[in-house]
Motif scaffolding. Structure first.
Motif, PDB file in Angstrom:
ATOM      1  N   CYS A   1      47.173  70.603  74.384  1.00  0.00           N
ATOM      2  CA  CYS A   1      48.352  69.461  73.799  1.00  0.00           C
ATOM      3  C   CYS A   1      47.910  69.332  72.366  1.00  0.00           C
ATOM      4  O   CYS A   1      46.884  69.742  71.686  1.00  0.00           O
ATOM      5  CB  CYS A   1      47.984  68.199  74.534  1.00  0.00           C
ATOM      6  SG  CYS A   1      48.198  68.243  76.350  1.00  0.00           S
ATOM      7  N   ARG A   2      49.206  69.220  71.538  1.00  0.00           N
ATOM      8  CA  ARG A   2      49.194  68.680  70.141  1.00  0.00           C
ATOM      9  C   ARG A   2      48.502  69.849  69.305  1.00  0.00           C
ATOM     10  O   ARG A   2      47.675  69.473  68.375  1.00  0.00           O
ATOM     11  CB  ARG A   2      48.392  67.480  69.899  1.00  0.00           C
ATOM     12  CG  ARG A   2      49.243  66.182  70.704  1.00  0.00           C
ATOM     13  CD  ARG A   2      48.425  64.990  70.637  1.00  0.00           C
ATOM     14  NE  ARG A   2      47.194  65.151  71.553  1.00  0.00           N
ATOM     15  CZ  ARG A   2      47.446  65.027  72.768  1.00  0.00           C
ATOM     16  NH1 ARG A   2      48.649  64.859  73.352  1.00  0.00           N
ATOM     17  NH2 ARG A   2      46.373  65.066  73.401  1.00  0.00           N
ATOM     18  N   VAL A   3      48.752  71.236  69.526  1.00  0.00           N
ATOM     19  CA  VAL A   3      48.359  72.291  68.583  1.00  0.00           C
ATOM     20  C   VAL A   3      49.482  72.859  67.801  1.00  0.00           C
ATOM     21  O   VAL A   3      50.620  72.878  68.299  1.00  0.00           O
ATOM     22  CB  VAL A   3      48.021  73.294  69.786  1.00  0.00           C
ATOM     23  CG1 VAL A   3      47.555  74.624  69.082  1.00  0.00           C
ATOM     24  CG2 VAL A   3      46.798  73.006  70.656  1.00  0.00           C
TER      25      VAL A   3
ATOM     26  N   ILE B   1      42.100  80.826  74.462  1.00  0.00           N
ATOM     27  CA  ILE B   1      42.300  79.437  74.566  1.00  0.00           C
ATOM     28  C   ILE B   1      42.072  78.615  73.313  1.00  0.00           C
ATOM     29  O   ILE B   1      41.252  78.586  72.680  1.00  0.00           O
ATOM     30  CB  ILE B   1      41.279  78.680  75.759  1.00  0.00           C
ATOM     31  CG1 ILE B   1      41.589  79.803  77.210  1.00  0.00           C
ATOM     32  CG2 ILE B   1      41.367  77.458  76.033  1.00  0.00           C
ATOM     33  CD1 ILE B   1      40.477  79.159  78.170  1.00  0.00           C
ATOM     34  N   VAL B   2      43.191  77.798  72.935  1.00  0.00           N
ATOM     35  CA  VAL B   2      42.976  77.202  71.890  1.00  0.00           C
ATOM     36  C   VAL B   2      42.887  75.465  72.584  1.00  0.00           C
ATOM     37  O   VAL B   2      43.853  74.882  73.073  1.00  0.00           O
ATOM     38  CB  VAL B   2      44.318  76.955  70.969  1.00  0.00           C
ATOM     39  CG1 VAL B   2      44.139  75.896  69.908  1.00  0.00           C
ATOM     40  CG2 VAL B   2      44.334  78.435  70.765  1.00  0.00           C
ATOM     41  N   LEU B   3      41.772  75.109  72.009  1.00  0.00           N
ATOM     42  CA  LEU B   3      41.771  73.576  72.628  1.00  0.00           C
ATOM     43  C   LEU B   3      42.337  72.417  72.161  1.00  0.00           C
ATOM     44  O   LEU B   3      43.043  72.728  70.857  1.00  0.00           O
ATOM     45  CB  LEU B   3      40.227  73.281  72.334  1.00  0.00           C
ATOM     46  CG  LEU B   3      39.012  74.262  73.109  1.00  0.00           C
ATOM     47  CD1 LEU B   3      37.805  73.615  72.728  1.00  0.00           C
ATOM     48  CD2 LEU B   3      39.265  74.232  74.700  1.00  0.00           C
ATOM     49  N   PRO B   4      42.648  71.421  72.737  1.00  0.00           N
ATOM     50  CA  PRO B   4      43.355  70.242  72.220  1.00  0.00           C
ATOM     51  C   PRO B   4      43.050  69.853  70.963  1.00  0.00           C
ATOM     52  O   PRO B   4      41.790  69.928  70.451  1.00  0.00           O
ATOM     53  CB  PRO B   4      43.579  69.241  73.410  1.00  0.00           C
ATOM     54  CG  PRO B   4      43.077  70.040  74.591  1.00  0.00           C
ATOM     55  CD  PRO B   4      42.176  71.123  74.067  1.00  0.00           C
TER      56      PRO B   4
ATOM     57  N   VAL C   1      46.022  66.874  83.223  1.00  0.00           N
ATOM     58  CA  VAL C   1      46.788  66.337  84.352  1.00  0.00           C
ATOM     59  C   VAL C   1      46.209  66.694  85.740  1.00  0.00           C
ATOM     60  O   VAL C   1      45.576  67.735  85.624  1.00  0.00           O
ATOM     61  CB  VAL C   1      48.090  67.289  84.264  1.00  0.00           C
ATOM     62  CG1 VAL C   1      49.069  66.727  85.244  1.00  0.00           C
ATOM     63  CG2 VAL C   1      48.801  66.926  82.726  1.00  0.00           C
ATOM     64  N   PRO C   2      46.169  65.852  86.503  1.00  0.00           N
ATOM     65  CA  PRO C   2      45.598  66.356  87.844  1.00  0.00           C
ATOM     66  C   PRO C   2      46.475  67.598  88.735  1.00  0.00           C
ATOM     67  O   PRO C   2      47.650  67.487  88.402  1.00  0.00           O
ATOM     68  CB  PRO C   2      45.870  65.102  88.889  1.00  0.00           C
ATOM     69  CG  PRO C   2      46.374  63.994  87.770  1.00  0.00           C
ATOM     70  CD  PRO C   2      46.673  64.462  86.763  1.00  0.00           C
TER      71      PRO C   2
ATOM     72  N   VAL D   1      52.128  76.520  77.167  1.00  0.00           N
ATOM     73  CA  VAL D   1      52.028  75.710  75.745  1.00  0.00           C
ATOM     74  C   VAL D   1      51.892  74.259  76.130  1.00  0.00           C
ATOM     75  O   VAL D   1      52.834  73.683  76.783  1.00  0.00           O
ATOM     76  CB  VAL D   1      53.080  76.017  75.143  1.00  0.00           C
ATOM     77  CG1 VAL D   1      53.330  75.263  73.664  1.00  0.00           C
ATOM     78  CG2 VAL D   1      53.201  77.427  74.653  1.00  0.00           C
ATOM     79  N   GLY D   2      50.949  73.592  75.701  1.00  0.00           N
ATOM     80  CA  GLY D   2      50.897  72.155  76.056  1.00  0.00           C
ATOM     81  C   GLY D   2      51.790  71.216  75.294  1.00  0.00           C
ATOM     82  O   GLY D   2      52.405  71.449  74.495  1.00  0.00           O
ATOM     83  N   TRP D   3      51.653  69.870  75.762  1.00  0.00           N
ATOM     84  CA  TRP D   3      52.644  68.960  75.323  1.00  0.00           C
ATOM     85  C   TRP D   3      52.247  68.802  73.684  1.00  0.00           C
ATOM     86  O   TRP D   3      51.171  68.709  73.311  1.00  0.00           O
ATOM     87  CB  TRP D   3      52.378  67.524  76.073  1.00  0.00           C
ATOM     88  CG  TRP D   3      52.834  67.830  77.376  1.00  0.00           C
ATOM     89  CD1 TRP D   3      53.956  67.419  78.010  1.00  0.00           C
ATOM     90  CD2 TRP D   3      51.904  68.086  78.522  1.00  0.00           C
ATOM     91  NE1 TRP D   3      54.020  67.598  79.382  1.00  0.00           N
ATOM     92  CE2 TRP D   3      52.817  68.036  79.706  1.00  0.00           C
ATOM     93  CE3 TRP D   3      50.598  68.569  78.636  1.00  0.00           C
ATOM     94  CZ2 TRP D   3      52.282  68.486  81.011  1.00  0.00           C
ATOM     95  CZ3 TRP D   3      50.225  68.948  79.694  1.00  0.00           C
ATOM     96  CH2 TRP D   3      50.844  68.853  80.848  1.00  0.00           C
ATOM     97  N   GLY D   4      53.555  68.466  73.102  1.00  0.00           N
ATOM     98  CA  GLY D   4      53.193  67.909  71.792  1.00  0.00           C
ATOM     99  C   GLY D   4      52.754  69.224  70.888  1.00  0.00           C
ATOM    100  O   GLY D   4      52.448  69.079  69.712  1.00  0.00           O
ATOM    101  N   SER D   5      52.975  70.456  71.139  1.00  0.00           N
ATOM    102  CA  SER D   5      52.466  71.496  70.315  1.00  0.00           C
ATOM    103  C   SER D   5      53.760  72.023  69.524  1.00  0.00           C
ATOM    104  O   SER D   5      54.872  71.809  69.936  1.00  0.00           O
ATOM    105  CB  SER D   5      52.073  72.791  71.122  1.00  0.00           C
ATOM    106  OG  SER D   5      50.853  72.275  72.035  1.00  0.00           O
TER     107      SER D   5
END
Length: 394
Positions: A363-365, A377-380, A24-25, A315-319
């Motif tokens: 995202c999606r984690v 940090i948990v990567l996408p 996201v910008p 927390v990212g999207w779809g997690s």
């Protein structure tokens, strides 16, 4: 008539904000539930006489930015336009490059706001001060402690008239405890010093050209203008720059940790400004403690307060965070015992090592049950498989 300009920078800036800006910008990253720059636009739209809001930066006008601009125009019933720089032009170069757009219609004055600040934006109070004592430049200032002041633009003022007598950007030694907030009110005459800097840059660039090289046209570096060093420092003490001091909320949003802190500041303001955005108790819903924003797409189990703990975390999207999971970061918040302390905008990494900071889940984690994550940090697109040894503590 008034206008506002929001300086949003571009993708080459804000590296301390990574990894939050990977998908996201940065100007559109949600802070307290809405895109970062929506707080700026909301504040500008509430100023009587505001006719247009301009965003200046060197992001490509992609689909997310276009959608945001269209939604903002509909919500605030104001023209909100994006002006793309041909190259990074500094904090003042874009203002001079798009001067015709800014001055179109003959505005009385125009606000200039850096996108990466959190504030309660006392714009109406600044306008009253400007109208009482018109000058080309009015800077919003606040106080910092002696140590942290070295990380900001420092202002020495005349305490009776509030004229800026001296300005130094990030000094090496203590200069003043009054710092620049990155929020300004300029008169149309403020563009004249920018023109002078542009012309001086052009002349200096031509003098540096190798012998025999064609010097016609514009030197590419002439358009780069730094408001702080090229204008404020040069004009301080000449009766053109004044400061308006605020004791309201203010913080930079330079790092991932500062985004979390800014969210808490804005959430605290929502009690007065946007109570509808704060989550409320509902039958069968989760228990709400303090000021909480829950995105409409988020799902929070009623028992989450008993079986899951998420603290100081983005927390990212779809997690998915499962039951009995504990996700906790260590934010570097300002000293609560020092009312003049501000958020330190440190990067998540230093010398190749992850510093203790907030936890970021991409995202999606998926975080299954009985997993403890601290300062990580948990990567996408990653999934932590369940085992007896999957505690991750750095």
């Amino acid at each position: 008539m008034l206008k506002a300009v929001i300086l949003i920078g571009g993708p080459q800036k804000g590296t301390r904000f990574r990894p939050l800006s990977f998908e996201v910008p940065k100007p559109l990253f949600p802070v307290a539930g809405v895109p970062m720059i929506q707080h700026h636009i909301e504040a500008c739209a509430q100023v009587p006489g505001m006719q247009e809001i301009l965003l200046i930066g060197f992001y490509q006008p992609d689909e997310p930015l276009t959608r945001f601009l269209e939604a903002a125009q509909q919500e605030f019933n104001l023209p909100v336009r994006y002006l793309q720089e041909f190259a990074p032009l500094g904090t003042g170069g874009g203002l001079y490059h798009f001067r015709d757009q800014i001055l179109a219609g003959g505005p009385e004055a125009f606000f200039v706001l850096n996108a990466d600040v959190c504030s309660d934006f006392p714009l109406s109070a600044m306008l009253d001060a400007y109208r009482h004592q018109p000058h080309p430049f009015l800077l919003l200032g606040t106080t910092a402690n002696r140590t942290q002041s070295l990380n900001y633009g420092c202002i020495v003022e005349n305490p009776q008239t509030h004229e800026v007598l001296h300005y130094v950007e990030k000094p090496s030694t203590f200069v003043s405890d009054i710092i620049n907030c990155g929020i300004y009110l300029f008169s149309p005459e403020a563009l004249k010093p920018l023109r002078d800097v542009f012309q001086r840059n052009q002349q200096d660039g031509q003098l540096c050209l190798p012998l025999g090289e064609d010097s016609s046209g514009l030197w590419p570096g002439a358009g780069t203008i730094r408001l702080e060093q090229d204008v404020f420092s040069a004009l301080a003490g000449q009766g053109q720059i004044y400061v308006y001091l605020t004791d309201g909320i203010w913080s930079q949003i330079k790092s991932a940790g500062s985004a979390l802190y800014a969210s808490r500041l804005y959430l605290g303001q929502y009690q007065l400004t946007h109570p509808e955005r704060l989550a409320k108790h509902t039958p069968g819903g989760p228990r709400i403690r303090g000021n909480v924003y829950i995105h409409p797409t988020a799902k929070v189990a009623p028992s989450a307060v008993e079986h899951t703990c998420v603290l100081h975390t983005i927390v990212g999207w779809g997690s998915t965070v499962g039951r009995w999971a504990r996700v906790e970061g260590t934010p570097n918040d300002p000293n609560p015992n020092d009312p003049r302390a501000h958020m330190d905008s440190e990067s998540l990494f230093k010398d190749g090592k992850l510093l203790p900071a907030i936890t970021i889940l991409g995202c999606r984690v998926r975080i299954p049950a009985e997993v403890l994550i601290l300062n990580s940090i948990v990567l996408p697109h990653k999934e932590l498989s369940r085992s007896f040894t999957n505690q991750i503590i750095l």
